[in-house]
Design a protein around this motif. Structure first.
Motif, PDB file in Angstrom:
ATOM      1  N   VAL A   1       0.832  -1.206   0.000  1.00  0.00           N
ATOM      2  CA  VAL A   1       0.000   0.000   0.000  1.00  0.00           C
ATOM      3  C   VAL A   1       0.866   1.255   0.000  1.00  0.00           C
ATOM      4  O   VAL A   1       1.827   1.359   0.766  1.00  0.00           O
ATOM      5  CB  VAL A   1      -0.938   0.029   1.229  1.00  0.00           C
ATOM      6  CG1 VAL A   1      -1.888   1.231   1.146  1.00  0.00           C
ATOM      7  CG2 VAL A   1      -1.734  -1.272   1.338  1.00  0.00           C
ATOM      8  N   LEU A   2       0.477   2.219  -0.849  1.00  0.00           N
ATOM      9  CA  LEU A   2       1.118   3.530  -0.873  1.00  0.00           C
ATOM     10  C   LEU A   2       0.050   4.599  -0.664  1.00  0.00           C
ATOM     11  O   LEU A   2      -1.092   4.449  -1.126  1.00  0.00           O
ATOM     12  CB  LEU A   2       1.836   3.770  -2.193  1.00  0.00           C
ATOM     13  CG  LEU A   2       2.947   2.779  -2.548  1.00  0.00           C
ATOM     14  CD1 LEU A   2       2.438   1.720  -3.524  1.00  0.00           C
ATOM     15  CD2 LEU A   2       4.155   3.501  -3.154  1.00  0.00           C
ATOM     16  N   ALA A   3       0.435   5.661   0.040  1.00  0.00           N
ATOM     17  CA  ALA A   3      -0.493   6.753   0.339  1.00  0.00           C
ATOM     18  C   ALA A   3      -0.215   7.943  -0.567  1.00  0.00           C
ATOM     19  O   ALA A   3       0.933   8.356  -0.747  1.00  0.00           O
ATOM     20  CB  ALA A   3      -0.372   7.167   1.800  1.00  0.00           C
ATOM     21  N   LYS A   4      -1.289   8.527  -1.107  1.00  0.00           N
ATOM     22  CA  LYS A   4      -1.147   9.647  -2.032  1.00  0.00           C
ATOM     23  C   LYS A   4      -0.994  10.989  -1.340  1.00  0.00           C
ATOM     24  O   LYS A   4      -0.574  11.967  -1.985  1.00  0.00           O
ATOM     25  CB  LYS A   4      -2.363   9.703  -2.964  1.00  0.00           C
ATOM     26  CG  LYS A   4      -2.431   8.601  -3.995  1.00  0.00           C
ATOM     27  CD  LYS A   4      -3.644   8.817  -4.894  1.00  0.00           C
ATOM     28  CE  LYS A   4      -3.679   7.833  -6.050  1.00  0.00           C
ATOM     29  NZ  LYS A   4      -4.849   8.054  -6.932  1.00  0.00           N
ATOM     30  N   ASN A   5      -1.344  11.066  -0.065  1.00  0.00           N
ATOM     31  CA  ASN A   5      -1.289  12.344   0.641  1.00  0.00           C
ATOM     32  C   ASN A   5      -0.992  12.108   2.123  1.00  0.00           C
ATOM     33  O   ASN A   5      -1.146  10.983   2.627  1.00  0.00           O
ATOM     34  CB  ASN A   5      -2.602  13.117   0.456  1.00  0.00           C
ATOM     35  CG  ASN A   5      -3.818  12.295   0.853  1.00  0.00           C
ATOM     36  OD1 ASN A   5      -4.018  12.003   2.036  1.00  0.00           O
ATOM     37  ND2 ASN A   5      -4.636  11.926  -0.129  1.00  0.00           N
TER      38      ASN A   5
END
Length: 250
Positions: free
Chosen positions: A75-79
């Protein structure tokens, strides 16, 4: 056996091709094996999941890591808000993760829990069980399918220590296939297929050339509280391994 020449990242990798879920806050990819989550200090720095993701998405952040050889949901977070949201869930152990592993030996694991503390070795490349100085670590294991000499295992880590699943399976005398660091033997087609004929003067290679561990599912809450449950399909090498076991060793 030296498998280093086979442990190479895919060429011309496009992060967009790896995406299995995306919304305004998160990107979830199905990480291929042999690609590090972060830039490595000593190896080729030209390729990592974080670098590829930032080339495509700009200021994006990894929410957790997977070992270089481990495939699956990442999982990667955009903000920043999304990153903090998931970081808090990890801190409170609210993120549910499920890994699949092929291990040596035929085992019946029916919600078998391993609750053994883990310490990282001085060189930082491996871990060991250390009841005095180790950090709390817990994993629960379930048999998905038992074969003649191997088992497909569902692994549910409660904590998230380095190499936790690998060393806990070693403690159960069920090391992961192709994991010599923790006692896992290679698996060959000749071991499971009757009347297997190897061409003269050729060396038989293992069915899988990396630690047979895959991050199959991840379950967490979005920023608005919506529950997200994402499944990462098996990559080709893991799927072939399981299919061969089903075909020849059931």
């Amino acid at each position: 056996m030296d498998l280093s020449k086979f442990k190479k990242a895919p060429k011309n990798l496009d992060i967009k091709d790896l995406v299995i879920f995306e919304n305004e806050h998160y990107v979830v990819i199905n990480k291929p094996p042999f690609v590090p989550s972060l830039d490595e200090r000593t190896a080729d720095k030209s390729l990592s999941i974080l670098k590829l993701a930032r080339e495509a998405y700009g200021d994006i952040q990894l929410c957790h890591r997977l070992d270089k050889e481990t495939s699956g949901a990442l999982v990667l977070a955009k903000n920043p808000e999304a990153y903090r949201n998931l970081a808090m869930q990890f801190e409170h152990r609210e993120v549910q993760k499920e890994y699949h592993a092929v291990v040596n030996g035929a085992h019946d694991f029916d919600s078998i829990g391993v609750f053994l503390p883990i310490a990282i070795l001085k060189d930082g490349t491996a871990v060991r069980i250390d009841r005095q100085k180790g950090k709390l670590a817990e994993t629960i294991f379930f048999t998905l399918q038992k074969f003649q000499r191997h088992t497909l295992v569902r692994c549910v880590p409660i904590t998230g220590r380095m190499h936790q699943i690998r060393v806990h399976l070693q403690c159960l005398n069920a090391p992961i296939v192709c994991d010599p660091t923790y006692g896992g033997d290679y698996i060959f087609l000749s071991q499971i297929k009757r009347k297997f004929n190897l061409k003269a003067e050729s060396e038989e290679l293992p069915l899988i050339k990396r630690v047979a561990l895959h991050a199959h599912k991840i379950h967490f809450r979005d920023v608005d509280g919506t529950v997200l449950s994402i499944t990462a399909p098996y990559p080709n090498d893991f799927e072939v391994l399981v299919n061969q076991l089903v075909k020849f060793s059931s």
